[in-house]
Design a protein around this motif. Structure first.
Motif, PDB file in Angstrom:
ATOM      1  N   GLY A 113     -28.369  59.726  41.990  1.00  0.00           N
ATOM      2  CA  GLY A 113     -27.343  60.353  41.146  1.00  0.00           C
ATOM      3  C   GLY A 113     -27.149  59.585  39.851  1.00  0.00           C
ATOM      4  N   TYR A 117     -27.974  60.895  36.120  1.00  0.00           N
ATOM      5  CA  TYR A 117     -26.924  60.908  35.097  1.00  0.00           C
ATOM      6  C   TYR A 117     -27.378  60.160  33.839  1.00  0.00           C
ATOM      7  CZ  TYR A 117     -22.588  59.806  32.687  1.00  0.00           C
ATOM      8  OH  TYR A 117     -21.629  59.662  31.733  1.00  0.00           O
ATOM      9  N   GLU A 118     -27.908  58.958  34.029  1.00  0.00           N
ATOM     10  CA  GLU A 118     -28.331  58.149  32.881  1.00  0.00           C
ATOM     11  C   GLU A 118     -29.499  58.808  32.133  1.00  0.00           C
ATOM     12  OE1 GLU A 118     -29.043  54.410  34.748  1.00  0.00           O
ATOM     13  OE2 GLU A 118     -26.915  53.954  34.920  1.00  0.00           O
ATOM     14  N   TYR A 121     -28.109  61.635  30.159  1.00  0.00           N
ATOM     15  CA  TYR A 121     -27.354  61.101  29.017  1.00  0.00           C
ATOM     16  C   TYR A 121     -28.302  60.804  27.846  1.00  0.00           C
ATOM     17  CZ  TYR A 121     -24.719  57.921  26.066  1.00  0.00           C
ATOM     18  OH  TYR A 121     -24.136  57.321  24.981  1.00  0.00           O
TER      19      TYR A 121
END
Length: 198
Positions: A113, A117-118, A121
């Motif tokens: 996760g 997410y990173e 981003y």
């Protein structure tokens, strides 16, 4: 348990240090492997077998084939401590089976996760860095083409520039929003020739 409203259930002192950081819960495969060694006296070979049973999801029946060995090991290690009974050993063993059914997923869900997410981003906020990294670590030509097509689907377009003697390196490089193909992206030029061209 985390907020002190309940006490952790540490079934045996041997489990206290193993499950202390997870409030008495068996979450990680590494905890299962340590419990197999510290509570049931499994050597590394037998622990690896159990780890395979868990990761390949062979089920409770396969896991339970190891129960007799586990009980003998528990008696050997803790038979004289006055705490370890067959019922307690069985309860710990059943907790390992339960944990084995979700441990792999639970322990990896947060890690994957965070990576997702990173990654997203950087793709949204810094696409030039994201695509540069992806292109430099992709060996597959078709995947590279998909990435190059993907760069043009976003509002902040990146400029894909063919190899340039002034700016290009062996592989992909970046100047502002310009992504320069490296010399090794030219057909029939490998890394060795690409290095010689820089």
């Amino acid at each position: 348990i985390k907020w002190g409203r309940e006490e952790p259930e540490l079934l045996h002192p041997a489990m206290a240090s193993i499950c202390d950081s997870t409030y008495g819960q068996i979450i990680y495969q590494e905890q299962i492997l340590r419990i197999l060694g510290d509570v049931f006296d499994f050597d590394w070979t037998h622990r690896a077998e159990v780890r395979r049973i868990i990761s390949k999801k062979h089920g409770d029946q396969e896991f339970n084939r190891k129960w007799e060995q586990a009980w003998k090991g528990a008696q050997k290690l803790h038979g004289g401590d006055g705490i370890m009974t067959k019922e307690l050993a069985r309860l710990i063993w059943m907790k390992l089976i339960t944990a084995g059914s979700y441990a792999f997923n639970a322990s990896h869900a947060v890690s994957y996760g965070m990576i997702a997410y990173e990654t997203m981003y950087f793709k949204r906020k810094h696409p030039e860095i994201f695509y540069l990294a992806k292109l430099n670590f992709t060996d597959d030509d078709e995947k590279s083409r998909q990435l190059l097509r993907d760069t043009q689907r976003h509002g902040r377009r990146l400029n894909i520039v063919p190899p340039d003697p002034l700016y290009s390196h062996v592989s992909w490089s970046r100047v502002g929003k310009d992504l320069f193909a490296g010399f090794s992206q030219v057909p029939n030029i490998g890394e060795k020739t690409g290095k010689a061209s820089v």
